[in-house]
Design an enzyme around this catalytic site. Structure first.
Site, PDB file in Angstrom:
ATOM      1  N   GLU A  18       0.846  -1.203   0.000  1.00  0.00           N
ATOM      2  CA  GLU A  18       0.000   0.000   0.000  1.00  0.00           C
ATOM      3  C   GLU A  18       0.880   1.250   0.000  1.00  0.00           C
ATOM      4  OE1 GLU A  18      -3.433   2.101   2.846  1.00  0.00           O
ATOM      5  OE2 GLU A  18      -2.120   0.533   3.645  1.00  0.00           O
ATOM      6  N   LYS A  39      -9.705   2.295  -2.441  1.00  0.00           N
ATOM      7  CA  LYS A  39     -10.115   1.764  -1.143  1.00  0.00           C
ATOM      8  C   LYS A  39     -11.483   2.323  -0.760  1.00  0.00           C
ATOM      9  CE  LYS A  39      -8.435   1.411   3.647  1.00  0.00           C
ATOM     10  NZ  LYS A  39      -7.365   1.826   4.583  1.00  0.00           N
ATOM     11  N   CYS A  75      -5.440  -2.797   2.836  1.00  0.00           N
ATOM     12  CA  CYS A  75      -5.159  -2.676   4.269  1.00  0.00           C
ATOM     13  C   CYS A  75      -6.352  -3.078   5.149  1.00  0.00           C
ATOM     14  CB  CYS A  75      -4.684  -1.252   4.559  1.00  0.00           C
ATOM     15  SG  CYS A  75      -3.893  -1.057   6.181  1.00  0.00           S
TER      16      CYS A  75
END
Length: 503
Positions: A265, A329, A382
């Site tokens: 990430e 995300k 994540c």
């Protein structure tokens, strides 16, 4: 309440917080699951002895407070990387968040007391069902915070954790309550009840034992890079060239056989969509059939060319420096990636933990990418990986799930906890999960939750292997979180059927 009378009252409440902290010792990195089950058993004794609903709710709340303060200690570490706010504010943040999260165990305890206090077996069954429902609520309400569900206790015992294929992570939490209730039945000499609970636990490994087989090393060839770039160096001026050099060195040279190269990430600080040279620099590392997936930031512009927002994104780069896809995300971290009530909170000196002045915007949700030569790949960035039942694009089921992450924020306890939750996603969905993080723990997880390879925390290195072959969707992959709710319903039916039988 004054003076000396206050101390005994507070000591009486804090003993439940100590018990809650003992239950949190079952999570990684300690993995003391017997201690956690013993703490839950003592909690149920406390519920049964409570004389009023108000007392039971207080027991559950104080238990939850200790449980979350210890289990979320890694959050305080994140504040040490934000120069705009004092480090001690991290401790305050952990306590404040725990004050709220403790409401969910309190509700579960209150329901168990209300419907099960007259009989220990009924209390265990109702408490297990209530825990399933309230834990799902914790993961759902107010954007949700699903970290460390109780079912993670079973990850060191993979055969039992395999039951997640049928009842999901929240169902595993109910299973932990049932396991904690077994010694209560034995102490009371409730032999039939104890035998029934033991039989249920004995059946838990069956989903894993009966799962369709998969061939290790039959899938895509992946190359995972863990550069060991600590958080304080990630965005520091003057470190850009050194950080990129680490990524280059660990990526290695192109080979005849194609590789899917996976970076963590936010691995690159460059804006790949707006700075073509950045994509060309990455493309020079690739062989003619290689692809590279990396975390980065995408900027949102208004019509006048002003930056108005950002996306925490994952990009796919090919050898011709083309961007073949972008995932944004969807499940952002409040206060980490955006600041709620920004006009008010920024006025008192607060800021989000991630560097930058622009708040991140959420993406649309799970999405799969059809990558030439590598099949269908899903992405969860994540924190997103912790949300049971929300990680897969159901319309385009991937062959594996890529979880680029930045666990450098999370101290020593956060990374192993994050990894344990990713292993549950693999079991639930019956799909390999691949993690790439800057400081660890990067790993390859097979569809049964086993670690095929991993890199230790604070270690630089690379993993290269072929992924396991995909398997058919599990029952949970088909039914999602309706299955743990059905399990909770069966527990309630058993509890009230037992009540009628006892009468």
């Amino acid at each position: 309440m004054r003076g000396r009378a206050m101390l005994p009252w507070l000591a009486g409440k804090l003993r439940w917080s100590v018990l809650g902290a003992a239950a949190a010792m079952g999570f990684a990195p300690l993995d003391l699951w017997p201690v956690a089950l013993a703490a839950l058993a003592l909690l149920m004794i406390g519920i049964a002895r409570a004389e009023r609903l108000r007392t039971a709710l207080a027991i559950g709340w104080w238990f939850g407070l200790g449980h979350f303060v210890l289990g979320l200690d890694w959050i305080a570490e994140a504040f040490t990387f934000q120069a705009a706010m004092p480090a001690w504010l991290g401790v305050v943040a952990v306590v404040l968040l725990s004050l709220y999260l403790a409401v969910y165990p309190a509700v579960a305890v209150g329901l168990a007391w209300r419907w099960g206090r007259q009989d220990r077996l009924r209390l265990v069954l109702v408490f297990a069902a209530a825990w399933i429902v309230t834990e799902w609520l914790r993961a759902t309400l107010f954007t949700g915070f699903a970290w460390n569900p109780l079912g993670v206790l079973w990850v060191p015992l993979l055969p039992i954790a395999g039951a997640a294929k049928w009842i999901g992570t929240y169902g595993l939490g109910g299973l932990a309550i049932l396991a904690a209730g077994l010694p209560l039945m034995l102490v009371q000499r409730r032999w039939i009840a104890a035998a029934a609970l033991a039989a249920g636990l004995a059946l838990a490994p069956l989903p894993l034992l009966l799962a369709p087989g998969h061939a290790d090393g039959a899938g895509d060839r992946v190359h995972i890079v863990q550069p060991n770039i600590v958080q304080q160096d990630k965005w520091a001026k003057g470190f850009e060239a050194r950080n990129f050099a680490r990524l280059v060195r660990l990526t290695g040279r192109p080979e005849a056989e194609p590789r899917l190269i996976l970076w963590p990430e936010a691995a690159v600080p460059d804006y790949l969509e707006d700075e073509p040279w950045a994509a060309r620099r990455i493309a020079r590392l690739l062989g003619p059939r290689d692809l590279l997936m990396t975390g980065g930031v995408a900027i949102e512009w208004d019509r006048d060319g002003n930056a108005i927002g950002a996306r925490n994104s994952m990009f796919v780069v090919d050898p011709r420096a083309r961007l073949l896809g972008r995932y944004d995300k969807a499940h952002l971290v409040p206060y980490g990636e955006y600041l709620p009530m920004r006009p008010i909170l920024s006025a008192i000196g607060l800021s989000r933990l991630a560097p930058g002045d622009l708040d991140f915007w959420p993406g649309p949700g799970p999405r799969s990418f059809d990558l030439p030569g590598f099949g269908v790949v899903g992405v969860q960035v994540c924190y997103e990986i912790i949300f049971s039942g929300q990680v897969i694009d159901r319309a385009n089921r991937p062959t594996f799930l890529f979880n680029p992450s930045n666990d450098a924020w999370f101290g020593a306890s956060g990374p192993p906890q994050h990894l344990a939750q990713a292993r549950l996603r693999a079991i639930e969905e019956g799909i390999a999960v691949v993690r790439a993080t800057p400081t660890g723990i990067s790993a390859v997880i097979d569809p049964d939750g086993r670690l095929l390879a991993s890199l230790d925390w604070r270690t630089a290195g690379a993993i290269e292997l072929r992924l396991p072959s995909p398997v058919p969707p599990t029952p949970f992959a088909r039914g999602g979180n309706i299955l743990p709710f059905l399990f909770a319903g069966l527990l309630l039916i058993a509890a009230f059927a037992h009540r009628r039988f006892a009468r």
